[in-house]
Design a protein around this motif. Structure first.
Motif, PDB file in Angstrom:
ATOM      1  N   ALA A  47     -11.205   5.016   4.962  1.00 37.68           N
ATOM      2  CA  ALA A  47     -10.344   5.185   6.136  1.00 37.68           C
ATOM      3  C   ALA A  47      -9.877   3.839   6.679  1.00 37.68           C
ATOM      4  O   ALA A  47      -8.702   3.668   7.034  1.00 37.68           O
ATOM      5  N   ALA A  48     -10.777   2.866   6.747  1.00 39.44           N
ATOM      6  CA  ALA A  48     -10.417   1.559   7.299  1.00 39.44           C
ATOM      7  C   ALA A  48      -9.325   0.886   6.477  1.00 39.44           C
ATOM      8  O   ALA A  48      -8.430   0.227   7.037  1.00 39.44           O
ATOM      9  N   ASN A  49      -9.351   1.055   5.177  1.00 42.22           N
ATOM     10  CA  ASN A  49      -8.383   0.403   4.298  1.00 42.22           C
ATOM     11  C   ASN A  49      -7.041   1.128   4.235  1.00 42.22           C
ATOM     12  O   ASN A  49      -6.133   0.679   3.530  1.00 42.22           O
ATOM     13  N   ARG A  50      -6.915   2.236   4.968  1.00 49.32           N
ATOM     14  CA  ARG A  50      -5.659   2.977   5.028  1.00 49.32           C
ATOM     15  C   ARG A  50      -5.167   3.073   6.476  1.00 49.32           C
ATOM     16  O   ARG A  50      -4.438   3.988   6.833  1.00 49.32           O
ATOM     17  N   ASP A  51      -5.564   2.095   7.273  1.00 47.44           N
ATOM     18  CA  ASP A  51      -5.270   2.103   8.706  1.00 47.44           C
ATOM     19  C   ASP A  51      -3.884   1.510   8.954  1.00 47.44           C
ATOM     20  O   ASP A  51      -3.639   0.339   8.662  1.00 47.44           O
ATOM     21  N   ALA A  52      -2.981   2.320   9.528  1.00 40.91           N
ATOM     22  CA  ALA A  52      -1.602   1.869   9.772  1.00 40.91           C
ATOM     23  C   ALA A  52      -1.532   0.755  10.805  1.00 40.91           C
ATOM     24  O   ALA A  52      -0.527   0.031  10.870  1.00 40.91           O
ATOM     25  N   ALA A  53      -2.578   0.567  11.597  1.00 44.32           N
ATOM     26  CA  ALA A  53      -2.582  -0.525  12.563  1.00 44.32           C
ATOM     27  C   ALA A  53      -2.710  -1.878  11.873  1.00 44.32           C
ATOM     28  O   ALA A  53      -2.422  -2.913  12.478  1.00 44.32           O
ATOM     29  N   VAL A  54      -3.120  -1.865  10.611  1.00 44.15           N
ATOM     30  CA  VAL A  54      -3.329  -3.098   9.853  1.00 44.15           C
ATOM     31  C   VAL A  54      -2.395  -3.195   8.656  1.00 44.15           C
ATOM     32  O   VAL A  54      -1.907  -4.273   8.319  1.00 44.15           O
ATOM     33  N   PHE A  55      -2.135  -2.061   8.010  1.00 40.16           N
ATOM     34  CA  PHE A  55      -1.333  -2.035   6.779  1.00 40.16           C
ATOM     35  C   PHE A  55      -0.055  -1.236   7.017  1.00 40.16           C
ATOM     36  O   PHE A  55      -0.109  -0.027   7.277  1.00 40.16           O
ATOM     37  N   ASP A  56       1.099  -1.888   6.936  1.00 34.86           N
ATOM     38  CA  ASP A  56       2.371  -1.169   7.023  1.00 34.86           C
ATOM     39  C   ASP A  56       2.467  -0.170   5.877  1.00 34.86           C
ATOM     40  O   ASP A  56       2.077  -0.466   4.745  1.00 34.86           O
ATOM     41  N   SER A  57       3.013   1.026   6.178  1.00 36.27           N
ATOM     42  CA  SER A  57       3.133   2.072   5.155  1.00 36.27           C
ATOM     43  C   SER A  57       1.830   2.151   4.361  1.00 36.27           C
ATOM     44  O   SER A  57       1.801   1.901   3.154  1.00 36.27           O
ATOM     45  N   PRO A  58       0.721   2.499   5.018  1.00 38.94           N
ATOM     46  CA  PRO A  58      -0.612   2.347   4.404  1.00 38.94           C
ATOM     47  C   PRO A  58      -0.847   3.205   3.180  1.00 38.94           C
ATOM     48  O   PRO A  58      -1.741   2.890   2.388  1.00 38.94           O
ATOM     49  N   TYR A  59      -0.075   4.284   2.999  1.00 43.69           N
ATOM     50  CA  TYR A  59      -0.305   5.174   1.864  1.00 43.69           C
ATOM     51  C   TYR A  59       0.594   4.843   0.686  1.00 43.69           C
ATOM     52  O   TYR A  59       0.681   5.613  -0.272  1.00 43.69           O
ATOM     53  N   GLU A  60       1.290   3.707   0.745  1.00 44.24           N
ATOM     54  CA  GLU A  60       2.151   3.270  -0.340  1.00 44.24           C
ATOM     55  C   GLU A  60       1.565   2.042  -1.033  1.00 44.24           C
ATOM     56  O   GLU A  60       0.913   1.213  -0.401  1.00 44.24           O
ATOM     57  N   PHE A  61       1.828   1.945  -2.331  1.00 43.31           N
ATOM     58  CA  PHE A  61       1.478   0.732  -3.078  1.00 43.31           C
ATOM     59  C   PHE A  61       2.474  -0.348  -2.716  1.00 43.31           C
ATOM     60  O   PHE A  61       3.680  -0.160  -2.817  1.00 43.31           O
ATOM     61  N   ARG A  62       1.951  -1.513  -2.281  1.00 47.08           N
ATOM     62  CA  ARG A  62       2.821  -2.635  -1.919  1.00 47.08           C
ATOM     63  C   ARG A  62       2.276  -3.914  -2.539  1.00 47.08           C
ATOM     64  O   ARG A  62       1.069  -4.165  -2.527  1.00 47.08           O
ATOM     65  N   TRP A  63       3.207  -4.745  -3.041  1.00 44.88           N
ATOM     66  CA  TRP A  63       2.808  -6.021  -3.638  1.00 44.88           C
ATOM     67  C   TRP A  63       2.545  -7.094  -2.596  1.00 44.88           C
ATOM     68  O   TRP A  63       1.900  -8.108  -2.889  1.00 44.88           O
ATOM     69  N   ASP A  64       3.058  -6.919  -1.377  1.00 39.92           N
ATOM     70  CA  ASP A  64       3.044  -8.000  -0.386  1.00 39.92           C
ATOM     71  C   ASP A  64       1.904  -7.895   0.620  1.00 39.92           C
ATOM     72  O   ASP A  64       1.974  -8.464   1.708  1.00 39.92           O
ATOM     73  N   ARG A  65       0.830  -7.191   0.289  1.00 38.34           N
ATOM     74  CA  ARG A  65      -0.288  -7.069   1.221  1.00 38.34           C
ATOM     75  C   ARG A  65      -1.013  -8.403   1.393  1.00 38.34           C
ATOM     76  O   ARG A  65      -1.080  -9.215   0.454  1.00 38.34           O
ATOM     77  N   ASP A  66      -1.582  -8.599   2.579  1.00 37.58           N
ATOM     78  CA  ASP A  66      -2.438  -9.753   2.828  1.00 37.58           C
ATOM     79  C   ASP A  66      -3.822  -9.426   2.277  1.00 37.58           C
ATOM     80  O   ASP A  66      -4.511  -8.544   2.805  1.00 37.58           O
ATOM     81  N   PRO A  67      -4.274 -10.098   1.214  1.00 36.59           N
ATOM     82  CA  PRO A  67      -5.564  -9.751   0.615  1.00 36.59           C
ATOM     83  C   PRO A  67      -6.740  -9.941   1.564  1.00 36.59           C
ATOM     84  O   PRO A  67      -7.780  -9.302   1.399  1.00 36.59           O
ATOM     85  N   ALA A  68      -6.600 -10.779   2.574  1.00 36.78           N
ATOM     86  CA  ALA A  68      -7.693 -11.023   3.512  1.00 36.78           C
ATOM     87  C   ALA A  68      -8.005  -9.793   4.360  1.00 36.78           C
ATOM     88  O   ALA A  68      -9.107  -9.675   4.901  1.00 36.78           O
ATOM     89  N   LYS A  69      -7.049  -8.870   4.472  1.00 32.99           N
ATOM     90  CA  LYS A  69      -7.258  -7.670   5.289  1.00 32.99           C
ATOM     91  C   LYS A  69      -7.892  -6.526   4.509  1.00 32.99           C
ATOM     92  O   LYS A  69      -8.357  -5.553   5.092  1.00 32.99           O
TER      93      LYS A  69
END
Length: 387
Positions: free
Chosen positions: A301-323
């Motif tokens: 649940a924490a890793n799919r949190d929209a408060a931290v990850f934009d469009s959390p249910y989509e695969f994105r190349w531009d994620r911040d790995p630290a989060k």
């Protein structure tokens, strides 16, 4: 003392087990710190999980009466034992292990690709997870099938909360480790023989590690590694098999695999939760948690949190790995992350390099794992062509 609370949810309810990710997502938005009789306090939001991870003065890792080094320790003990194990996952050690890991992956993939379809969990994921772990520790191939069986039985006993069965399984695993240590002691194996022998020469508090401490370290590595690597392999195969463009790009640009793997496993986590215990009374997410009450950090649940990850249910190349909390954070961040990343990358390199196309077999639907498992229990893919 823990208090009496009215349950907010049941982690083993059928509507939760039917789609655990969706259920955890819903809890994160509606009841982010929730009580259940099974898990006590479950923490679903990224910010709350991160707070717990960073505050080891308030939230303890000592959640069991059994020795657990270093996972189930707090500073200063944790610091001492962590210093012992971290060198086993250093870059030079990973580089040395990589060729043997690749041989294992290549053999399993080659055998699996012989037919027109393959059930990935039984033919690839579980055998790979246990075989690379045995190879890393220097354990014989004769332990591979017993360890797969042991892992399945342990998961079933955990699901049923069968404490007698869990205790029996723990004793059985301790027997395996005791036998491996005794063999090395009798042969007077040196520290360069293998990882298991090397641990026998480590020291803490100006003394050698005891057999109990070595067994605890090996148990933590093995029990955690086998289940999460197998689950991760299934998740990765399923995802790339349903995303042909991504699959083709990863074949063409294998250097992208590390970033892709972490992002796929953010979307669909291989591990549901880890435990903590409150050392003192604390308010978290608006809920009062008493000293001595237990918490479960809900990674998925924490890793799919929209408060931290934009469009959390989509695969994105531009994620911040630290989060990404795939391997945790803070002083207890997973020390074996370099090994896990190496194994997963090598496996996918071999699979994608040897199969021209992977596609889901929709005539044989995938079966998702159920608590305490994640990922897949059964996963068929079609293999129409070889490269």
């Amino acid at each position: 003392m823990t208090g009496e609370h009215t349950p907010d949810w049941d982690p083993r309810a059928e509507d939760v087990l039917r789609d655990q990710r969706a259920a955890y997502d819903a809890m994160r938005e509606t009841c982010p710190v929730a009580y259940s009789r099974l898990l006590e306090w479950s923490i679903f939001r990224h910010k709350d999980v991160l707070r717990v991870l960073r505050d080891h003065e308030t939230f303890s890792n000592v959640v069991s009466t059994h020795l657990s080094a270093p996972n189930g320790m707090d500073p200063p003990e944790h610091t001492v034992y962590r210093r012992v194990i971290e060198p086993y996952f250093a870059p030079d050690k990973m580089q040395a292990f990589a060729p043997g890991c690749r041989v294992i992956a290549a053999e399993l993939v080659e055998r699996g690709l012989a037919g027109a379809e393959i059930e990935c969990m039984s033919a690839l994921a579980r055998p790979f997870a246990v075989r690379v772990q045995c190879a890393f520790l220097g354990w014989p191939a004769t332990l591979e099938e017993p360890l797969i069986e042991w892992t399945q039985r342990n998961r079933e006993a955990t699901r049923a909360q069968d404490r007698e069965a869990l205790a029996q399984l723990a004793r059985q695993f301790e027997g395996v480790i005791d036998d491996q240590l005794e063999r090395r002691q009798q042969s007077q194996a040196g520290p360069h023989e293998d990882v298991t022998a090397a641990l026998m020469y480590e020291r803490v508090w100006d003394r050698p590690l005891s057999n109990e401490e070595i067994a605890s370290i090996l148990r933590n590595w093995t029990v955690g590694e086998i289940g999460t690597i197998a689950s991760s392999i299934g998740i990765l195969i399923h995802f790339v098999s349903t995303e042909p463009k991504l699959q083709a790009r990863l074949r063409a640009e294998p250097a992208l695999l590390p970033r892709a793997i972490d992002e796929i496993l953010r979307l669909d986590g291989p591990l549901i939760a880890n435990r903590r215990i409150a050392k003192r009374s604390v308010v978290l997410g608006g809920r009062q948690i008493a000293a001595g009450e237990r918490l479960s950090l809900m990674w998925i649940a924490a890793n799919r949190d929209a408060a931290v990850f934009d469009s959390p249910y989509e695969f994105r190349w531009d994620r911040d790995p630290a989060k990404n909390l795939l391997y945790g954070a803070g002083i207890h961040v997973c020390p074996g992350a370099p090994l896990a990343r190496l194994e997963l990358q090598i496996f996918l390199e071999e699979l994608l390099g040897r199969a021209a196309e992977l596609r889901i077999d929709y005539d044989r639907p995938a079966i998702r794992g159920r608590y305490p498992g994640a990922g897949y229990e059964q996963l068929y893919i079609g293999l129409p062509e070889r490269t």
